[in-house]
Design a protein around this motif. Structure first.
Motif, PDB file in Angstrom:
ATOM      1  N   LEU A  16       0.429  -8.020  -8.792  1.00 33.51           N
ATOM      2  CA  LEU A  16       1.215  -6.925  -9.358  1.00 33.51           C
ATOM      3  C   LEU A  16       0.306  -5.940 -10.080  1.00 33.51           C
ATOM      4  CD1 LEU A  16       4.357  -8.733 -10.850  1.00 33.51           C
ATOM      5  CD2 LEU A  16       4.308  -7.154  -8.913  1.00 33.51           C
ATOM      6  N   GLY A  17       0.561  -4.645  -9.853  1.00 28.16           N
ATOM      7  CA  GLY A  17      -0.236  -3.609 -10.486  1.00 28.16           C
ATOM      8  C   GLY A  17      -1.527  -3.296  -9.767  1.00 28.16           C
ATOM      9  N   GLN A  18      -1.834  -4.036  -8.734  1.00 28.50           N
ATOM     10  CA  GLN A  18      -3.059  -3.827  -7.967  1.00 28.50           C
ATOM     11  C   GLN A  18      -3.034  -2.455  -7.288  1.00 28.50           C
ATOM     12  OE1 GLN A  18      -3.400  -6.781  -4.922  1.00 28.50           O
ATOM     13  NE2 GLN A  18      -5.418  -6.133  -4.227  1.00 28.50           N
ATOM     14  N   THR A  19      -4.140  -1.728  -7.373  1.00 37.13           N
ATOM     15  CA  THR A  19      -4.268  -0.427  -6.713  1.00 37.13           C
ATOM     16  C   THR A  19      -5.174  -0.574  -5.506  1.00 37.13           C
ATOM     17  OG1 THR A  19      -3.929   0.820  -8.756  1.00 37.13           O
ATOM     18  CG2 THR A  19      -5.016   1.962  -6.948  1.00 37.13           C
ATOM     19  N   LEU A  20      -4.720  -0.096  -4.385  1.00 36.39           N
ATOM     20  CA  LEU A  20      -5.462  -0.168  -3.130  1.00 36.39           C
ATOM     21  C   LEU A  20      -5.763   1.247  -2.660  1.00 36.39           C
ATOM     22  CD1 LEU A  20      -3.139  -2.834  -1.516  1.00 36.39           C
ATOM     23  CD2 LEU A  20      -5.440  -3.272  -2.384  1.00 36.39           C
ATOM     24  N   VAL A  21      -7.029   1.582  -2.563  1.00 35.31           N
ATOM     25  CA  VAL A  21      -7.448   2.889  -2.045  1.00 35.31           C
ATOM     26  C   VAL A  21      -7.804   2.680  -0.584  1.00 35.31           C
ATOM     27  CG1 VAL A  21      -9.068   4.798  -2.256  1.00 35.31           C
ATOM     28  CG2 VAL A  21      -8.264   3.610  -4.306  1.00 35.31           C
ATOM     29  N   ALA A  73      -4.849   8.061   1.477  1.00 26.40           N
ATOM     30  CA  ALA A  73      -3.703   7.311   0.965  1.00 26.40           C
ATOM     31  C   ALA A  73      -4.157   6.243  -0.013  1.00 26.40           C
ATOM     32  CB  ALA A  73      -2.926   6.678   2.110  1.00 26.40           C
ATOM     33  N   GLN A  74      -3.296   5.960  -0.966  1.00 23.59           N
ATOM     34  CA  GLN A  74      -3.513   4.853  -1.888  1.00 23.59           C
ATOM     35  C   GLN A  74      -2.168   4.233  -2.238  1.00 23.59           C
ATOM     36  OE1 GLN A  74      -5.559   7.212  -4.904  1.00 23.59           O
ATOM     37  NE2 GLN A  74      -3.788   7.038  -6.244  1.00 23.59           N
ATOM     38  N   SER A  75      -2.183   2.947  -2.559  1.00 28.77           N
ATOM     39  CA  SER A  75      -0.946   2.217  -2.830  1.00 28.77           C
ATOM     40  C   SER A  75      -1.075   1.383  -4.091  1.00 28.77           C
ATOM     41  CB  SER A  75      -0.596   1.281  -1.657  1.00 28.77           C
ATOM     42  OG  SER A  75      -0.391   1.995  -0.467  1.00 28.77           O
ATOM     43  N   GLU A  76       0.050   1.175  -4.745  1.00 30.40           N
ATOM     44  CA  GLU A  76       0.129   0.267  -5.889  1.00 30.40           C
ATOM     45  C   GLU A  76       1.124  -0.835  -5.554  1.00 30.40           C
ATOM     46  OE1 GLU A  76       1.499   0.130 -10.603  1.00 30.40           O
ATOM     47  OE2 GLU A  76       1.706   1.980  -9.443  1.00 30.40           O
ATOM     48  N   VAL A  77       0.747  -2.076  -5.812  1.00 33.58           N
ATOM     49  CA  VAL A  77       1.645  -3.209  -5.586  1.00 33.58           C
ATOM     50  C   VAL A  77       2.639  -3.256  -6.740  1.00 33.58           C
ATOM     51  CG1 VAL A  77       1.830  -5.701  -5.294  1.00 33.58           C
ATOM     52  CG2 VAL A  77      -0.145  -4.481  -4.355  1.00 33.58           C
ATOM     53  N   ILE A  78       3.932  -3.080  -6.426  1.00 40.27           N
ATOM     54  CA  ILE A  78       4.948  -3.046  -7.482  1.00 40.27           C
ATOM     55  C   ILE A  78       5.933  -4.205  -7.378  1.00 40.27           C
ATOM     56  CG2 ILE A  78       4.773  -0.539  -7.720  1.00 40.27           C
ATOM     57  CD1 ILE A  78       7.424  -0.315  -6.185  1.00 40.27           C
ATOM     58  N   GLY A  79       5.796  -5.036  -6.336  1.00 38.90           N
ATOM     59  CA  GLY A  79       6.707  -6.161  -6.205  1.00 38.90           C
ATOM     60  C   GLY A  79       6.119  -7.266  -5.349  1.00 38.90           C
ATOM     61  N   LEU A  80       6.389  -8.533  -5.734  1.00 41.80           N
ATOM     62  CA  LEU A  80       5.985  -9.709  -4.967  1.00 41.80           C
ATOM     63  C   LEU A  80       7.103 -10.737  -5.040  1.00 41.80           C
ATOM     64  CD1 LEU A  80       2.297 -10.159  -6.223  1.00 41.80           C
ATOM     65  CD2 LEU A  80       2.988  -9.370  -3.955  1.00 41.80           C
ATOM     66  N   LYS A  81       7.479 -11.285  -3.878  1.00 39.37           N
ATOM     67  CA  LYS A  81       8.516 -12.314  -3.834  1.00 39.37           C
ATOM     68  C   LYS A  81       8.178 -13.304  -2.724  1.00 39.37           C
ATOM     69  CE  LYS A  81      13.489 -12.997  -3.042  1.00 39.37           C
ATOM     70  NZ  LYS A  81      13.307 -13.915  -1.876  1.00 39.37           N
ATOM     71  N   GLU A  82       7.931 -14.548  -3.102  1.00 40.33           N
ATOM     72  CA  GLU A  82       7.658 -15.577  -2.106  1.00 40.33           C
ATOM     73  C   GLU A  82       8.963 -16.020  -1.455  1.00 40.33           C
ATOM     74  OE1 GLU A  82       4.930 -19.579  -1.715  1.00 40.33           O
ATOM     75  OE2 GLU A  82       6.084 -19.302  -3.560  1.00 40.33           O
ATOM     76  N   GLY A 136       5.857 -14.100   2.294  1.00 39.12           N
ATOM     77  CA  GLY A 136       6.373 -13.459   1.096  1.00 39.12           C
ATOM     78  C   GLY A 136       6.562 -11.980   1.342  1.00 39.12           C
ATOM     79  N   VAL A 137       7.330 -11.350   0.460  1.00 32.19           N
ATOM     80  CA  VAL A 137       7.595  -9.919   0.582  1.00 32.19           C
ATOM     81  C   VAL A 137       6.754  -9.166  -0.443  1.00 32.19           C
ATOM     82  CG1 VAL A 137       9.350  -8.106   0.427  1.00 32.19           C
ATOM     83  CG2 VAL A 137       9.919 -10.323   1.449  1.00 32.19           C
ATOM     84  N   VAL A 138       5.984  -8.217   0.039  1.00 30.22           N
ATOM     85  CA  VAL A 138       5.131  -7.369  -0.797  1.00 30.22           C
ATOM     86  C   VAL A 138       5.741  -5.973  -0.830  1.00 30.22           C
ATOM     87  CG1 VAL A 138       2.814  -6.421  -1.134  1.00 30.22           C
ATOM     88  CG2 VAL A 138       3.104  -8.696  -0.111  1.00 30.22           C
TER      89      VAL A 138
END
Length: 349
Positions: free
Chosen positions: A14-19, A105-114, A121-123
């Motif tokens: 959670l909160g991880q930033t991906l460039v 493009a860049q993304s932030e992980v805002i949700g994780l559900k196994e 799991g759902v990202v």
């Protein structure tokens, strides 16, 4: 190890930033190929002369071409090991993109559900597309089902984000220099403008398009989307369906192009409220589409245009004259493949 195996569910935080890698300069060649793949006929994206009549410098790139290009950047980091892309929300197209623009493009992980099977799991991520000036041209949320590397791997902190049911009308962005007051309905292909549509109205777009294997693979390569489920038959013979799965974005673009017959003056997408790929599509299937007018909204400070909220539904091998839909309990029939909710801009009388 120099090759990239892609991220598995337990690799996300959670909160991880991906460039995301590989900037992409979109050209008029991309626009021509996009038209060849889908046959889109919306006048604004087809003719510079039409765009200039509206006050724009030239035809912008199709909104969904921009969306797919940004989406494709995110695949190696987010969905290379995906089983399926599940849905979209809170999408906003913030400014027109013209040929020659370079997108990153860049993304932030805002949700994780196994998932309960512990195999997947759902990202959920919020992805932004930026042009060469660093200006955000597109932002959206998507959630994707991703395989785990090992079933008993420990997962990170879990969280299911709360997402808006729809983008608010006052958050819609229409280019300030666009003027729809002298809109040429002869050139656009229809006399029906914003005032002529009524919430609850349903439109059967009538035309069907059969998808060929080469079509969807060429389209997916155009967006540099490298998800294995779309290309690798050797792997997919052992997968869920036993064959390559057509990229869901290909379905969106095809259905949007089909919707021209009935909605030719919905010239540009302003926002994506939500979307679900509810059943898979494969080469050889024929896609049909229908739309429902969900809502209408005025745009502050604009007397020349307004927003139409549309629900675009696509089916496979099933004409839409009876408007096939989910049942009262929310279950979709097997022939329904897309449920896509968006705002479009349309001229007013």
């Amino acid at each position: 190890m120099k090759t990239a195996p892609g991220s598995f569910f337990e690799d996300f935080r959670l909160g991880q930033t991906l460039v995301h890698a590989t900037p992409r300069t979109l050209t008029s060649g991309d626009a021509v190929l996009y038209t060849a793949l889908y046959g889109s006929r919306f006048a604004l994206q087809s003719a510079d002369t039409f765009a200039r009549q509206l006050g724009l410098p030239r035809s912008p790139l199709d909104d969904l071409l921009v969306f797919h290009a940004v989406f494709g950047k995110s695949v190696p980091d987010i969905s290379l090991n995906a089983i399926a892309n599940l849905g979209y929300a809170e999408g906003r197209f913030l400014k027109p993109v013209y040929p020659g623009a370079t997108l990153t493009a860049q993304s932030e992980v805002i949700g994780l559900k196994e998932n309960s099977n512990r195999e997947t799991g759902v990202v959920t991520v919020r992805t932004k597309g930026l042009d060469e000036t660093g200006t955000c041209v597109l932002s959206y949320v998507r959630w994707v089902m991703v395989r785990k590397r090992t079933i008993d791997a420990q997962t990170a902190e879990l969280h299911v984000p709360a997402l808006a049911a729809a983008v608010a009308a006052n958050d819609l962005s229409v280019p300030a220099d666009a003027d729809f007051s002298d809109f040429d309905t002869t050139a656009s292909g229809s006399d029906f403008l914003w005032d002529d549509f009524v919430p609850g109205e349903k439109i059967d777009h009538q035309d069907g398009v059969t998808v060929e294997e080469a079509d969807h693979m060429m389209a997916t390569r155009l967006y540099q989307n490298s998800a294995r489920v779309h290309f690798n038959q050797y792997t997919e013979e052992k997968g869920r369906f036993g064959r390559r799965l057509i990229y869901g974005g290909h379905v969106i673009s095809l259905a949007r192009a089909i919707s021209f017959n009935g909605l030719s003056n919905a010239v540009s997408i302003l926002a994506i409220n939500g979307g679900r790929h509810v059943n898979p599509l494969f080469a050889g299937d024929t896609v049909f589409a229908w739309s429902e007018v969900v809502d209408k909204a005025e745009i502050a400070g604009r007397a020349d245009c307004a927003a139409l909220r549309l629900r675009l539904v696509a089916t496979k091998n099933l004409p839409c004259d009876a408007f096939p839909d989910k049942d009262a309990s929310g279950h979709y029939p097997a022939n329904l493949i897309l449920d896509f909710d968006y705002w479009a801009v349309m001229p007013r009388r």
